[in-house]
Design a protein around this motif. Sequence first.
Motif, PDB file in Angstrom:
ATOM      1  N   ASP A 160      65.528  33.955  16.472  1.00  0.00           N
ATOM      2  CA  ASP A 160      65.856  35.033  15.548  1.00  0.00           C
ATOM      3  C   ASP A 160      66.505  36.165  16.333  1.00  0.00           C
ATOM      4  OD1 ASP A 160      63.281  35.396  16.793  1.00  0.00           O
ATOM      5  OD2 ASP A 160      63.022  37.163  15.535  1.00  0.00           O
ATOM      6  N   ILE A 161      67.256  36.994  15.609  1.00  0.00           N
ATOM      7  CA  ILE A 161      68.035  38.064  16.236  1.00  0.00           C
ATOM      8  C   ILE A 161      67.802  39.352  15.469  1.00  0.00           C
ATOM      9  CG2 ILE A 161      70.380  38.880  16.738  1.00  0.00           C
ATOM     10  CD1 ILE A 161      71.157  35.824  16.783  1.00  0.00           C
ATOM     11  N   ARG A 162      67.608  40.441  16.223  1.00  0.00           N
ATOM     12  CA  ARG A 162      67.478  41.762  15.617  1.00  0.00           C
ATOM     13  C   ARG A 162      68.354  42.740  16.387  1.00  0.00           C
ATOM     14  NH1 ARG A 162      61.402  42.244  16.661  1.00  0.00           N
ATOM     15  NH2 ARG A 162      61.929  40.518  18.073  1.00  0.00           N
ATOM     16  N   MET A 163      69.286  43.348  15.684  1.00  0.00           N
ATOM     17  CA  MET A 163      70.147  44.364  16.274  1.00  0.00           C
ATOM     18  C   MET A 163      69.902  45.669  15.521  1.00  0.00           C
ATOM     19  SD  MET A 163      73.706  42.157  16.677  1.00  0.00           S
ATOM     20  CE  MET A 163      74.441  43.292  17.858  1.00  0.00           C
ATOM     21  N   ALA A 164      69.630  46.747  16.271  1.00  0.00           N
ATOM     22  CA  ALA A 164      69.293  48.025  15.645  1.00  0.00           C
ATOM     23  C   ALA A 164      70.105  49.147  16.278  1.00  0.00           C
ATOM     24  CB  ALA A 164      67.801  48.312  15.790  1.00  0.00           C
ATOM     25  N   GLY A 165      70.991  49.752  15.478  1.00  0.00           N
ATOM     26  CA  GLY A 165      71.772  50.884  15.934  1.00  0.00           C
ATOM     27  C   GLY A 165      72.684  50.573  17.096  1.00  0.00           C
ATOM     28  N   VAL A 166      73.235  49.360  17.118  1.00  0.00           N
ATOM     29  CA  VAL A 166      74.027  48.927  18.269  1.00  0.00           C
ATOM     30  C   VAL A 166      75.442  49.510  18.215  1.00  0.00           C
ATOM     31  CG1 VAL A 166      75.066  46.933  19.434  1.00  0.00           C
ATOM     32  CG2 VAL A 166      72.701  46.821  18.614  1.00  0.00           C
ATOM     33  N   THR A 167      75.801  50.181  19.292  1.00  0.00           N
ATOM     34  CA  THR A 167      77.140  50.747  19.461  1.00  0.00           C
ATOM     35  C   THR A 167      77.681  50.287  20.808  1.00  0.00           C
ATOM     36  OG1 THR A 167      76.727  52.691  18.076  1.00  0.00           O
ATOM     37  CG2 THR A 167      78.460  52.893  19.739  1.00  0.00           C
ATOM     38  N   LYS A 168      78.964  49.922  20.848  1.00  0.00           N
ATOM     39  CA  LYS A 168      79.616  49.574  22.103  1.00  0.00           C
ATOM     40  C   LYS A 168      80.917  50.340  22.221  1.00  0.00           C
ATOM     41  CE  LYS A 168      80.415  47.505  25.986  1.00  0.00           C
ATOM     42  NZ  LYS A 168      79.581  47.824  27.179  1.00  0.00           N
ATOM     43  N   ILE A 169      81.001  51.151  23.285  1.00  0.00           N
ATOM     44  CA  ILE A 169      82.193  51.950  23.540  1.00  0.00           C
ATOM     45  C   ILE A 169      82.777  51.530  24.883  1.00  0.00           C
ATOM     46  CG2 ILE A 169      83.113  54.282  23.852  1.00  0.00           C
ATOM     47  CD1 ILE A 169      80.759  55.313  22.184  1.00  0.00           C
ATOM     48  N   PHE A 170      84.050  51.127  24.867  1.00  0.00           N
ATOM     49  CA  PHE A 170      84.747  50.781  26.097  1.00  0.00           C
ATOM     50  C   PHE A 170      85.481  52.015  26.625  1.00  0.00           C
ATOM     51  CE2 PHE A 170      84.428  46.632  23.969  1.00  0.00           C
ATOM     52  CZ  PHE A 170      83.885  45.864  24.993  1.00  0.00           C
ATOM     53  N   HIS A 171      85.528  52.131  27.931  1.00  0.00           N
ATOM     54  CA  HIS A 171      86.191  53.274  28.568  1.00  0.00           C
ATOM     55  C   HIS A 171      87.673  53.346  28.164  1.00  0.00           C
ATOM     56  CE1 HIS A 171      86.779  56.291  31.705  1.00  0.00           C
ATOM     57  NE2 HIS A 171      87.915  55.672  32.011  1.00  0.00           N
ATOM     58  N   PRO A 172      88.195  54.544  27.854  1.00  0.00           N
ATOM     59  CA  PRO A 172      87.475  55.812  27.872  1.00  0.00           C
ATOM     60  C   PRO A 172      86.766  56.139  26.557  1.00  0.00           C
ATOM     61  CG  PRO A 172      89.794  56.214  27.500  1.00  0.00           C
ATOM     62  CD  PRO A 172      89.658  54.717  27.662  1.00  0.00           C
TER      63      PRO A 172
END
Length: 231
Positions: free
Chosen positions: A2-14
């Motif tokens: 099972d998978i749980r993702m909570a409030g996931v954000t990914k920012i690449f530079h810059p």
Amino acid sequence: MDIRMAGVTKIFHPDIVALEDVYLNVKRGEFVYFVGHTGSGKTTLLRMLNRELSPSSGQIIVGKHNLRKMRLGQLPFYRRQVGVVFQDFKLLPHLNAAENVAFVLEAIGMPGRQVAERVKAILTKLDLWKRRFLYPEQMSGGEQQRLAIARAVVNMPSLLIADEPTGNLDMETAESIMDILFSINASGTTVLMATHNQYVVDAFRARVVRLSRGRIVSDEPRGEVELYGDL
């Protein structure tokens, strides 16, 4: 798994926001499509679940594993439970079909006799046993994709990640690949698949999660894509 993702954000530079505030729960044994425009965040999401990338913020729990807190030494053991299938196959050109599959098992120290048994079983299941001595360049696109799937599942993973597995295939071959993926899913493996193929999504019904600009904009239990939709 099972998978749980909570409030996931990914920012690449810059300041490139690939995913923003994603919440997602996937039950063990589900089959889930991820759809959306190129650049919507599908591949980034899948790469985080394979721990190729870490989130800038938020939490990702896969089974008992907190991926954000995972140490490098734990990563090989986690990845033994995860199979990955790519659009461009990523087969080893200097190894034949049987050797490509065996390589995965040899890398984790499985005894030779058990490796041979596993390789024969999975290649037979995917109708590749008679092609076992061929090298990737001698195989058709569909055969290479089946071989890539064989390599991804020979270790019997709990989670299978497929990034555009039918993207370079004709429709008939794509259907055969989908039959294989649903067969794997029926055995209890959680399958996550990113795709642009609206026919596949409509013909092989499963949960559909749509992303746009890094956010989940819809999540349908047995969704479909409109015939001239925006995939």
